[in-house]
Design a protein around this motif. Structure first.
Motif, PDB file in Angstrom:
ATOM      1  N   ASP A 145       0.936  -1.320   0.154  1.00  0.00           N
ATOM      2  CA  ASP A 145      -0.113   0.025   0.022  1.00  0.00           C
ATOM      3  C   ASP A 145       0.789   1.358   0.012  1.00  0.00           C
ATOM      4  O   ASP A 145       0.539   2.248  -0.549  1.00  0.00           O
ATOM      5  CB  ASP A 145      -0.947   0.039   1.366  1.00  0.00           C
ATOM      6  CG  ASP A 145      -2.127  -0.966   1.170  1.00  0.00           C
ATOM      7  OD1 ASP A 145      -2.217  -1.445   0.121  1.00  0.00           O
ATOM      8  OD2 ASP A 145      -2.545  -1.265   2.300  1.00  0.00           O
ATOM      9  N   THR A 146       2.135   1.057   0.536  1.00  0.00           N
ATOM     10  CA  THR A 146       2.757   2.223   0.756  1.00  0.00           C
ATOM     11  C   THR A 146       3.702   2.324  -0.399  1.00  0.00           C
ATOM     12  O   THR A 146       3.901   3.404  -0.821  1.00  0.00           O
ATOM     13  CB  THR A 146       3.842   2.188   1.857  1.00  0.00           C
ATOM     14  OG1 THR A 146       2.986   2.051   3.019  1.00  0.00           O
ATOM     15  CG2 THR A 146       4.854   3.409   2.225  1.00  0.00           C
ATOM     16  N   LEU A 147       4.212   1.589  -1.044  1.00  0.00           N
ATOM     17  CA  LEU A 147       5.130   1.359  -2.028  1.00  0.00           C
ATOM     18  C   LEU A 147       4.589   1.718  -3.374  1.00  0.00           C
ATOM     19  O   LEU A 147       5.366   2.219  -4.312  1.00  0.00           O
ATOM     20  CB  LEU A 147       5.992   0.038  -2.227  1.00  0.00           C
ATOM     21  CG  LEU A 147       6.957  -0.259  -0.926  1.00  0.00           C
ATOM     22  CD1 LEU A 147       7.345  -1.726  -1.066  1.00  0.00           C
ATOM     23  CD2 LEU A 147       7.824   0.730  -0.623  1.00  0.00           C
ATOM     24  N   VAL A 148       3.454   1.229  -3.762  1.00  0.00           N
ATOM     25  CA  VAL A 148       2.782   1.493  -5.267  1.00  0.00           C
ATOM     26  C   VAL A 148       2.704   2.900  -5.385  1.00  0.00           C
ATOM     27  O   VAL A 148       2.982   3.471  -6.461  1.00  0.00           O
ATOM     28  CB  VAL A 148       1.332   0.571  -4.981  1.00  0.00           C
ATOM     29  CG1 VAL A 148       0.569   1.181  -6.420  1.00  0.00           C
ATOM     30  CG2 VAL A 148       1.667  -0.676  -5.345  1.00  0.00           C
ATOM     31  N   PRO A 149       2.271   3.985  -4.541  1.00  0.00           N
ATOM     32  CA  PRO A 149       2.074   5.051  -4.895  1.00  0.00           C
ATOM     33  C   PRO A 149       3.432   5.708  -5.111  1.00  0.00           C
ATOM     34  O   PRO A 149       3.515   6.667  -5.919  1.00  0.00           O
ATOM     35  CB  PRO A 149       1.559   6.038  -3.675  1.00  0.00           C
ATOM     36  CG  PRO A 149       0.652   4.754  -3.075  1.00  0.00           C
ATOM     37  CD  PRO A 149       1.477   3.405  -3.128  1.00  0.00           C
ATOM     38  N   ILE A 150       4.588   5.382  -4.461  1.00  0.00           N
ATOM     39  CA  ILE A 150       5.773   5.632  -4.544  1.00  0.00           C
ATOM     40  C   ILE A 150       6.191   5.342  -6.164  1.00  0.00           C
ATOM     41  O   ILE A 150       6.863   6.386  -6.724  1.00  0.00           O
ATOM     42  CB  ILE A 150       6.971   5.151  -3.757  1.00  0.00           C
ATOM     43  CG1 ILE A 150       6.348   5.799  -2.188  1.00  0.00           C
ATOM     44  CG2 ILE A 150       8.320   5.572  -3.954  1.00  0.00           C
ATOM     45  CD1 ILE A 150       7.516   5.240  -1.142  1.00  0.00           C
TER      46      ILE A 150
END
Length: 399
Positions: free
Chosen positions: A80-85
C-alpha cells in the motif's frame, strides 16, 4: 541510480529468514522506511528501490510461518505504501515498462503467495491509459481462454486481477463488462471491477444493481456495501447511503470504532441517531455500545445501555472512576452496573481487585453526589442476593 547501495537488499536474499515472523516484519518496516526517506529527495530512486523490494519479498519469505496473518498484513501495508511511490515517479515509458516487467515476473513466481494484491494496483502502476491498455492486451488472451466454456474447471491465472485493473485504467469499460459476463463464477473479487466500470461510465444505478447481484454465500457483504455506499455518497445521496449501507459498510474492529467511522462519514447526522440505529442493529447486545455512547457524551443513554444488557465490568469501572467528579450520576450508574454484572458472572477472568476497584469508584461518585448511604443500601442488596457470593467474599470488610 544503479550505483545506489540500499541497506535492505542484503537482508532480503532468497530464504533469508527462518520460520519466525517477527524479524522479517521488522525488516520490512525498516526497508519501507528507508525507501520513504529516499522519496523525499529522489523519487525516481525511491521508486526503483520499491520495485526491488517487492521483487525480493516472496523469495526471502519462503520459509516463514505466516499462519498468524501478521506477516501477510505487514506485506500488504508495505505494498500500500510502495505502489504510490512507484506510480508518482516521473519516468519515461521504457523505464516504467521495465519496472512492470520485473513486477510481473515476481508476481508469476509468487508461490506462497505474498504479493498477489499487486494485481489490484496494476492500473495505478501503469499510470497512463496507453501503458495499461498494452498490458491488458497481453493478459486478455490467457484470461479469455481461462474463462472459455471449453476450459477445464478450477483453472487459475495470476494475471486475472491485473487484467481487469488494466482494462479499467485504459478506459475499456464495455470490454471489461463483456469479459466479466464470461466469468465462470460471480465472484466479488472480479465483479468489483464491473462496478467500477459502470460507475466510471456514469451508470451509477446500474453499478449498484450490479454490486447487489454479486452477493452470495461466500462474498464479503461489507465490501459490496462499501462500494455501493461510495457510489451513493458521490452522487450526493447521503440519506439513502446511510439508510441502505452505512452500518454494514463501516463495521470496524470495535463497537466504538464502528460508531466513530459512521459519525465521521455522516457529520450532518446527529450522533444520538447514529448510535440508536447501531443499537437497534444488535438486539440483545445493547451494552456493547456503552463506550460509544460515553465517547459521544450521551451519558444518560450510556447509563441506560449499561443496565439493559451485559457490559464489560472493567469498562464500566473505568468510566465510573473517570467521571466520579465530573458526572457523578453517570459514574454511579456505571459503577453499580459493573458490580451487578460481576455478581451475575459476567466479565473475563474477574478478580477480587476488579470488585474493589468498582466499589471504590462507586463510593467516590456517591460521596460527590452526597448519597453515600443510599448507594451502600443498593450495594448491600446485591451483596445479600443469592448470586452475590463473590461480592460477599470480597467486600466482607465493607459491610
Amino acid at each position: 541510480m544503479t550505483a545506489h547501495k540500499w541497506q535492505f537488499t542484503a537482508r532480503f536474499r532468497r530464504q533469508a529468514f527462518g520460520w519466525r515472523s517477527d524479524l522479517p516484519i521488522k525488516r520490512i518496516q525498516e526497508a519501507v522506511k528507508e525507501i520513504k526517506q529516499a522519496a523525499r529527495k529522489e523519487p525516481v530512486l525511491a521508486a526503483e528501490g520499491a520495485v526491488t523490494l517487492l521483487v525480493k519479498l516472496s523469495p526471502a519469505l519462503e520459509q516463514v510461518d505466516s499462519s498468524s496473518g501478521a506477516l501477510g498484513s505487514a506485506v500488504n501495508r508495505a505494498i500500500d505504501t510502495l505502489v504510490p511511490i512507484i506510480a508518482r515517479a516521473d519516468v519515461d515509458t521504457p523505464l516504467r515498462e521495465r519496472w512492470l516487467n520485473r513486477l510481473w515476473e515476481a508476481l508469476q513466481e509468487d508461490d506462497m503467495p505474498y504479493i498477489e494484491i499487486l494485481g489490484d494496483y496494476w492500473g495505478e502502476l501503469s499510470v497512463t491509459p496507453e501503458v495499461a491498455s498494452q498490458w491488458a492486451d497481453e493478459f486478455l488472451p490467457v484470461l479469455e481462454s481461462m474463462w472459455s466454456p471449453k476450459a477445464p474447471p478450477h483453472g487459475f491465472f495470476k494475471g486475472t486481477t491485473a487484467c481487469l485493473a488494466s482494462l479499467h485504467t485504459a478506459g475499456r469499460h464495455r470490454e471489461l463488462l463483456a469479459l466479466l459476463d464470461r466469468a465462470p463464477f460471480k465472484w466479488w473479487h472480479d465483479r468489483r471491477w464491473g462496478v467500477k466500470a459502470l460507475a466510471a461510465m456514469g451508470k451509477k444505478s446500474e453499478a449498484i444493481r450490479y454490486a447487489e447481484d454479486s452477493r452470495g454465500l461466500n462474498d464479503p457483504g461489507w465490501q459490496i456495501a462499501q462500494a455501493c455506499e461510495a457510489i451513493l455518497l458521490s452522487s450526493g445521496l447521503a440519506d439513502e447511503a446511510y439508510r441502505r449501507y452505512a452500518i454494514e459498510a463501516n463495521q470496524a474492529t470495535t463497537y466504538l470504532a464502528t460508531f466513530r467511522a459512521i459519525a465521521r462519514k455522516y457529520p450532518d447526522r446527529p450522533a444520538e441517531q447514529i448510535l440508536r440505529d447501531l443499537i437497534a442493529s444488535t438486539p440483545g447486545a445493547e451494552g456493547k455500545w456503552f463506550a460509544a455512547a460515553k465517547d459521544a457524551g450521551l451519558f444518560a443513554l450510556a447509563a441506560e445501555l449499561a443496565t439493559r444488557s451485559p457490559t464489560d465490568p472493567r469498562t464500566l469501572t473505568r468510566a465510573a472512576r473517570d467521571y466520579a467528579e465530573k458526572q457523578p450520576d453517570f459514574a454511579l450508574a456505571a459503577g453499580l452496573a459493573a458490580l451487578h454484572w460481576i455478581s451475575q458472572g459476567y466479565g473475563y477472568e474477574i478478580t477480587g481487585a476488579d470488585v474493589l476497584n468498582a466499589y471504590s469508584a462507586v463510593m467516590q461518585a456517591a460521596s460527590t453526589a452526597d448519597i453515600t448511604a443510599e448507594v451502600r443500601t443498593q450495594i448491600g442488596a446485591m451483596y445479600a442476593a443469592p448470586e452475590g457470593e463473590f461480592l460477599r467474599t470480597v467486600l466482607s470488610r465493607q459491610f
